[in-house]
Design an enzyme around this catalytic site. Structure first.
Site, PDB file in Angstrom:
ATOM      1  N   SER A 250       2.485   1.304 -14.457  1.00 34.51           N
ATOM      2  CA  SER A 250       3.602   0.633 -16.035  1.00 34.51           C
ATOM      3  C   SER A 250       4.147  -1.044 -15.454  1.00 34.51           C
ATOM      4  O   SER A 250       3.183  -1.200 -14.665  1.00 34.51           O
ATOM      5  CB  SER A 250       4.766   1.337 -16.091  1.00 34.51           C
ATOM      6  OG  SER A 250       3.797   2.999 -15.652  1.00 34.51           O
ATOM      7  N   ASP A 322       1.418   7.278  -1.208  1.00 38.55           N
ATOM      8  CA  ASP A 322       1.064   7.898  -0.110  1.00 38.55           C
ATOM      9  C   ASP A 322       1.325   9.599  -0.111  1.00 38.55           C
ATOM     10  O   ASP A 322       2.203   8.828   0.946  1.00 38.55           O
ATOM     11  CB  ASP A 322      -0.364   7.584   0.715  1.00 38.55           C
ATOM     12  CG  ASP A 322      -1.713   8.104   1.248  1.00 38.55           C
ATOM     13  OD1 ASP A 322      -1.187   9.394   0.461  1.00 38.55           O
ATOM     14  OD2 ASP A 322      -2.510   7.886   2.204  1.00 38.55           O
ATOM     15  N   ASP A 325      -1.502  14.298   2.591  1.00 35.26           N
ATOM     16  CA  ASP A 325      -2.754  14.065   3.271  1.00 35.26           C
ATOM     17  C   ASP A 325      -3.271  15.575   3.142  1.00 35.26           C
ATOM     18  O   ASP A 325      -3.402  16.263   3.095  1.00 35.26           O
ATOM     19  CB  ASP A 325      -2.230  14.410   5.195  1.00 35.26           C
ATOM     20  CG  ASP A 325      -0.588  13.152   4.831  1.00 35.26           C
ATOM     21  OD1 ASP A 325      -1.422  12.002   4.927  1.00 35.26           O
ATOM     22  OD2 ASP A 325       0.735  13.451   5.503  1.00 35.26           O
TER      23      ASP A 325
END
EC number: 3.5.1.-
Length: 799
Positions: A250, A322, A325
């Protein structure tokens, strides 16, 4: 002859009757935009004025009534879209589309979103206002399901309409959290490259989010083939085939009064999402004596994710952090029910699920879980071998307060109230953009972030007893990246790497600097912005980074032996401005050339499957400029030949290959290799997969300007044939000027309605392609005066 004439008349009569029947059927399925209807649980009348583009302007005496009306009108325009989105996380796509979707359903059920949604709803306080308003919205949705016309897609797929419940709202939001899925694409891919090729190949790739030293093992590991490509190849392909929107990136920027001509904040936002028909957002203007918002809603979600009123405006981009995991697990040598858990052994949890399948028997399946999360082996085709791989995801681990966050954002009265609501967003990570009438501009990276030591690289699957612990050290929201009224007098986000947290950059899957650089370049150069100039900027198609890339390519090309026409193209590329109008020849040549350079750089080491997987990541986008500039990279050499290739060899060869390919596909005359011939946009509907129904459900195709990673980000995947079918881009373009908020502007990619029989199914499509806008109306007098229709809802027990 008389017999033929009679037969002809008979056929005409049959066709005429058939046309009348079909016309009546279509009329019956068309949304009701005017008239009077009763609505259960309503306490007062609600008026819904539809403007010329089918946007409902809902006026109620209280919020509960207004939200009931919102649910009804949303459902009559978008019920099929609501149905699809709620089915993804709950593993119910095969129930509609058959056995082909069983693997997708298995994957989503194992992610655990549906289980988390059930748990979250069971713990809700039913007396809280966000819950009550959500239920009021669902009451309206369910009233349409019970009383309204059945959308044609339900007839074509043979499924029944079912009431919606609170769990469906959470499942739709859970799908949104997953749809970014860049960790699933990137971490297994980089693990495969590391294990297969070793340290020397990884070190030339931009795997870190900061400038710290490379943190990986330098020797290949055993069982390197346990991960193939990326975890979600098949899943994402299935969703794309169904034209289900995937969240990509975006742009947004908010200008302080000092940067604008009229001395008021100007807000701009264009979220980048996969194109589909209908497009992802449903616009609605809701007004009561105590509440007003012009908002953009996901199908089945009561509170707008984007919105504004006369006091403030907000929007979002993907943070790209992030929050997933992956771990290799160690199974017990003799007891397959156990896995290593720290210094001891724990028992795998076995979960059993059932999937209903259209025209087939139910599918019973089970999967294993560790304390970290589901084992992906057997669920994702790309996970093979004996080494179990588990997945930990913050969305399913942290307490889900997303409904409270969306309510707080949409009901905030000032910057402080707005900021306080953001701490309840845990996933997906979002850059929340903000501007208000008081002159404040701000952005916050909203996500539940956790501490990651310098010694841990999050872009690989962790080895047993290595990597981050399952119990994360969460950071306080005040430590999240943010900026409030900065010295630059503007804030912006283009999915680029954000500022540091406590002196460290947070790892993620950020986009390259292309759009961010262009935004800063344009904003810094001007201090008298108005709505017209901002609307022009939001359609900008120039990339300063691509100019640098093409110069690097031209510096290395060997022009000896090129003919006059080829040299002429080389000259044009030297003067190219990095822009993408429809008539650009340079754009066509550049992308064909660049793709072949990348293929020649990477495919010999990776093979076709891994190279194709790499193309679907943000990681490759970040890699392009650095690898082209790095003449010493080991990747330049083609390992399948005996000689050692130089960058000049690879780049020159790719140019010749591009020239030949374009000559075959577009003709010998290079003056006709214009961008519009290869770059097109078609808005696909799931039913449009059937060629006979494609013209009735799909919208387009249209030639379209723009490109990958320009502000007007018309993203396309590279293909061998050099035909660039745009897959994602601006899902709306909004410009809000607080000096004239009632004349703020917006556009949708196709239209407001998802009903193919509605006049608003595609009435904005050509405007969107041309970069045009329409007004986001908020003035009631103007709305009433210019409205196309009025729909009045009355309490069900009213005379």
């Amino acid at each position: 002859m008389k017999i033929l004439k009679r037969l002809g008349k008979g056929l005409l009569l049959i066709f005429g009757l058939l046309a009348v029947v079909l016309g009546l059927f279509a009329w019956q399925l068309t949304p009701d935009y005017d008239g009077e209807k009763t609505l259960k649980h309503l306490t007062e009348n609600v008026q819904v004025y539809y403007d010329t583009f089918g946007i409902p302007h809902i006026y109620g005496e209280n919020e509960m009534d207004a939200f009931r009306a919102l649910g009804y009108v949303h459902a009559q325009d978008r019920l099929w879209q609501m149905e699809l989105l709620r089915r993804i996380a709950s593993g119910r796509l095969a129930e509609v589309f058959g056995e082909e979707l069983v693997k997708t359903d298995k994957f989503f059920l194992a992610l655990g979103v549906d289980d988390v949604s059930v748990k979250t709803v069971s713990e809700l306080n039913q007396n809280e206002i966000p819950v009550q308003l959500s239920q009021a919205y669902l009451d309206g949705v369910n009233e349409f399901i019970a009383e309204g016309a059945t959308p044609i897609e339900f007839y074509l797929t043979g499924i029944d309409k079912e009431p919606f419940e609170l769990k469906d709202i959470y499942n739709t939001m859970g799908y949104m959290a997953f749809s970014f899925a860049m960790a699933h694409k990137t971490d297994p891919l980089l693990t495969q490259i590391k294990d297969r090729l070793g340290y020397e190949y990884i070190r030339d790739l931009p795997i870190n989010s900061d400038s710290t030293s490379l943190r990986i093992q330098s020797t290949p590991l055993a069982a390197a083939d346990s991960v193939k490509r990326n975890v979600v190849d098949g899943v994402m392909a299935s969703l794309e085939k169904l034209s289900i929107p995937l969240f990509e990136g975006s742009n947004s920027w908010v200008l302080s009064p000092e940067k604008t001509k009229n001395g008021k904040v100007i807000f701009a936002n264009d979220p980048h999402i996969g194109f589909s028909q209908p497009s992802v957002w449903y616009e609605a203007h809701v007004s009561t004596p105590a509440y007003e918002k012009y908002g953009y809603h996901l199908a089945g979600v009561p509170f707008p994710l984007l919105g504004h009123d006369r006091t403030l405006a907000y929007g979002m981009t993907m943070f790209e952090n992030d929050d997933i995991d992956f771990y290799y697990e160690e199974s017990h040598a003799t007891d397959y029910l156990k896995y290593r858990k720290g210094s001891s052994w724990g028992n795998y949890e076995t979960v059993h699920k059932t999937i209903k399948v259209k025209d087939a028997e139910d599918v019973q399946f089970s999967y294993k879980k560790t304390h970290r999360g589901p084992i992906l082996n057997g669920l994702a085709d790309q996970i093979a071998g004996d080494r179990p791989v588990s997945m930990w995801w913050v969305y399913t681990e942290a307490k889900n307060k997303v409904l409270n966050a969306l309510y707080g954002m949409s009901h905030a009265r000032d910057r402080t109230e707005f900021e306080n609501s953001l701490k309840d967003i845990h996933a997906p990570g979002l850059n929340i953009m903000y501007g208000d009438v008081e002159g404040n501009v701000a952005w916050w990276a909203s996500a539940k972030l956790y501490h990651i030591p310098d010694s841990v690289n999050t872009k690989f699957i962790y080895e047993p007893n290595q990597g981050l612990p399952t119990q994360k050290q969460y950071l306080d929201f005040s430590n999240n990246p943010h900026a409030i009224n900065p010295e630059s007098r503007y804030v912006y986000s283009a999915n680029n790497q954000p500022d540091s947290i406590g002196g460290r950059l947070y790892p993620g899957y950020y986009l390259p600097e292309n759009r961010a650089r262009r935004i800063v370049q344009l904003l810094d150069a001007k201090n008298d912005w108005d709505m017209q100039s901002v609307s022009k900027m939001i359609n900008d198609v120039t990339s300063p980074v691509n100019i640098e890339i093409v110069r690097n390519l031209l510096d290395k090309i060997d022009t000896e032996g090129l003919n006059a026409e080829q040299l002429e193209i080389v000259g044009k590329l030297k003067d190219w401005k990095g822009d993408y109008p429809l008539d650009s020849i340079e754009a066509t040549v550049y992308h064909r050339w660049l793709y072949l350079v990348l293929r020649n750089i990477f495919q010999d080491e990776l093979g076709k499957a891994l190279f194709d997987a790499m193309q679907n990541t943000h990681f490759l986008k970040r890699t392009i400029a650095p690898i082209i500039a790095n003449e010493q990279s080991i990747w330049w050499d083609n390992i399948s030949t005996e000689v050692r290739e130089t960058p000049s060899d690879i780049i020159t060869s790719a140019f010749r290959q591009a020239w030949l390919a374009l000559s075959v596909s577009l003709g010998q005359d290079s003056s006709k290799w214009e961008w519009h011939r290869v770059h097109t946009l078609e808005h696909a509907h799931p039913i449009g997969q059937l060629e006979s129904l494609r013209p009735y459900f799909n919208v387009g195709p249209f030639p379209v300007n723009g490109s990958r990673e320009v502000i007007n980000n018309m993203y396309f995947p590279y293909t061998e044939d050099g035909v660039y079918k745009v897959s994602s881009g601006p899902s709306t373009r909004r410009v809000i000027d607080f000096s004239d908020v009632e004349n703020s502007i917006s556009i949708l990619p196709t239209g407001q309605s998802g009903n193919p029989f509605s006049p608003h199914y595609k009435d904005q499509a050509e405007m969107y392609i041309k970069g045009e806008f329409r007004k986001m109306m908020m003035n009631k007098e103007e709305i009433v005066k210019t409205s196309e229709s009025l729909l009045i809802f009355e309490p069900a027990d009213m005379d």
